[in-house]
Enzyme design. Structure first.
Site, PDB file in Angstrom:
ATOM      1  CB  CYS A  63      -0.927  -0.008   1.218  1.00  8.38           C
ATOM      2  SG  CYS A  63      -2.000   1.442   1.342  1.00  8.38           S
ATOM      3  CB  CYS A  75      -1.924   4.722   6.674  1.00  3.68           C
ATOM      4  SG  CYS A  75      -3.540   4.008   7.000  1.00  3.68           S
ATOM      5  CB  CYS A  78      -1.316  -1.872   7.951  1.00  7.27           C
ATOM      6  SG  CYS A  78      -2.788  -2.348   7.016  1.00  7.27           S
ATOM      7  CB  CYS A 152      -7.953   0.516   2.068  1.00 10.56           C
ATOM      8  SG  CYS A 152      -7.790  -0.283   3.684  1.00 10.56           S
ATOM      9  CD  GLN A 253     -16.412 -12.075  14.845  1.00 11.38           C
ATOM     10  OE1 GLN A 253     -15.257 -11.674  14.754  1.00 11.38           O
ATOM     11  NE2 GLN A 253     -16.958 -12.442  16.000  1.00 11.38           N
ATOM     12  CG  PHE A 280     -20.203 -12.244  26.306  1.00  9.73           C
ATOM     13  CD1 PHE A 280     -20.219 -11.039  26.999  1.00  9.73           C
ATOM     14  CD2 PHE A 280     -19.749 -13.374  26.967  1.00  9.73           C
ATOM     15  CE1 PHE A 280     -19.781 -10.967  28.324  1.00  9.73           C
ATOM     16  CE2 PHE A 280     -19.309 -13.315  28.292  1.00  9.73           C
ATOM     17  CZ  PHE A 280     -19.329 -12.109  28.978  1.00  9.73           C
ATOM     18  CB  CYS A 374     -10.956 -10.051  19.836  1.00 10.44           C
ATOM     19  SG  CYS A 374     -11.645  -9.056  21.188  1.00 10.44           S
TER      20      CYS A 374
END
Length: 416
Positions: A63, A75, A78, A152, A253, A280, A374
């Site tokens: 990118c 940016c 990432c 992106c 997700q 959850f 996560c």
């Protein structure tokens, strides 16, 4: 600020290269293990000035906005585009391995389920109106500067191809030069745009947004702070073939591929369970899939998400009984006595994990548990509670859906 030459030893949990010196760890973004670099140092952070020895695992970032030489700035979307797939995949898996090891857990950890470019169905952009244009992109690391993006590689083609449309709607909504956020979700019926933090929206902005959206194609809904401003099409996503209309800005997700991988692991583990609790549950990522094979009780603290799940279940064909319960599982977890009616439990909490709920699960007689997380650190803590309560970890699978970042998901399965 001082200048020095350092050798990078490893990647840290945030994706920065780490050099170790007399003063402790030194964090150097955009470096890789084995590299020798000259840096400008401020406290325990370094900025690369030049590279004497580059890693053979270094690759050209895909990118134009990535890294210190990125267009319009660095940016912050990432952090690891400069790492080879081999190094990057090993790093992601090791984040899970090390988190478990810190809690004394050494189960077999499967290879990483990888993410690929173009898979992200949900992206969160920052936007701000300037005198010249509407900036839309991601913040520079540790900065309020917005890097205005033109491409992106992580985003789905359905989102990236509509960046100008998203800019136009954001420009119609903006009332001043303060920054705000927009979560963009690609749905089966078009893009769902959920804005947050725009100040003092009036009738003029509402009309401008309506006119803008009606002049465009492929926009399903625009909302601000949960209020629907215009909804030409009801946004719909599918969980195991069951259509769901998530609430404005509701959690989903980040990639469909990771979601499918996690769901497959969960369903395979619970097997022939007759009655399952999904804790959850959100809008039904797992519950609506589980309901195709077992009676399902979905518990969630967010009322709007729970209503979306309930509505979808009531209008779907071929599901077993689905019951729902609004409950704050952080303050009021399901007790061991309540859990005794379930053959299996699935839980997928926010980053803080499910500590109190796991203490009750540890005291229960539930035969099978699937833990989705996560955050490897809180997952390891929760698993250690369950193991102390007599559970055995049967598998841990790390899953990548935040490509070229330091974030990693994991699914752990347990039996008692």
């Amino acid at each position: 600020m001082s200048a020095e030459t350092v050798t990078i030893e490893r990647l840290g949990s945030g994706g920065d290269g780490i050099a170790v010196g007399p003063g402790g760890p030194l964090y150097v973004p955009f470096t890789l293990p084995g590299e020798t670099v000259a840096i400008a140092r401020v406290k325990n952070h370094g900025t690369v000035m030049s590279t004497a020895i580059a890693s053979p695992e270094r690759v050209v970032p895909p990118c134009r906005h990535f890294g210190p030489d990125g267009k319009n700035g660095t940016c912050g979307g990432c952090s690891l585009q400069h790492a080879s797939d081999t190094l990057y995949h090993a790093y992601k898996r090791e984040l899970v391995v090390e988190a478990l090891k810190m809690k004394g857990l050494t189960p077999t950890v499967a290879p990483l389920v990888i993410a690929r470019p173009g898979e992200r169905q949900r992206l969160v952009f920052t936007a701000r109106r300037t005198e010249k244009a509407l900036l839309l992109g991601f913040n520079q690391p540790s900065s309020h500067h917005i890097v205005d993006i033109e491409e992106c590689p992580i985003g789905s083609p359905g989102i990236v191809s509509r960046l100008e449309a998203i800019r136009a709607i954001a420009a119609a909504l903006a009332t001043d030069s303060q920054s705000f956020r927009v979560t963009v979700l690609e749905t089966l019926s078009g893009l769902d745009l959920a804005f947050e933090g725009v100040q003092k929206i009036g009738d003029r902005q509402r009309r401008a947004v309506t006119e803008c959206v009606l002049s465009l194609r492929g926009i399903a809904r625009v909302s601000h702070d949960g209020e629907i401003l215009i909804e030409p099409q009801k946004p719909q996503i599918a969980f195991g073939g069951v259509l769901v209309s998530p609430p404005p800005g509701g959690f989903t997700q980040a990639t469909k591929e990771a979601e499918e991988a996690m769901a497959a692991l969960v369903l395979d583990h619970i097997g022939k369970a007759k009655r399952v609790a999904d804790l959850f549950s959100g809008s039904g990522t797992f519950a609506l899939r589980i309901a195709s094979i077992a009676r399902t009780h979905a518990v969630e603290g967010d009322e709007k998400a729970l209503k979306a799940l309930d509505h979808a279940a009531r209008h779907a064909q071929g599901l077993k009984q689905v019951s729902v319960e609004k409950r704050d599982l952080f303050r009021r977890p399901l007790m061991a006595t309540e859990l005794k009616v379930f053959d299996a439990v699935v839980f997928d909490p926010p980053r803080a994990g499910a500590e109190e709920q796991c203490r009750e699960l540890a005291r229960s007689g539930v035969k099978k548990i699937a833990a989705v997380s996560c955050n490897p650190v809180t997952l390891a803590r929760d698993l250690s509670i369950l193991v102390a309560g007599g559970y055995r970890i049967t598998a841990v699978t790390p899953i990548d859906q935040f490509l070229w970042s330091s974030h990693v998901e994991a699914v752990a399965t347990l039996e008692k």
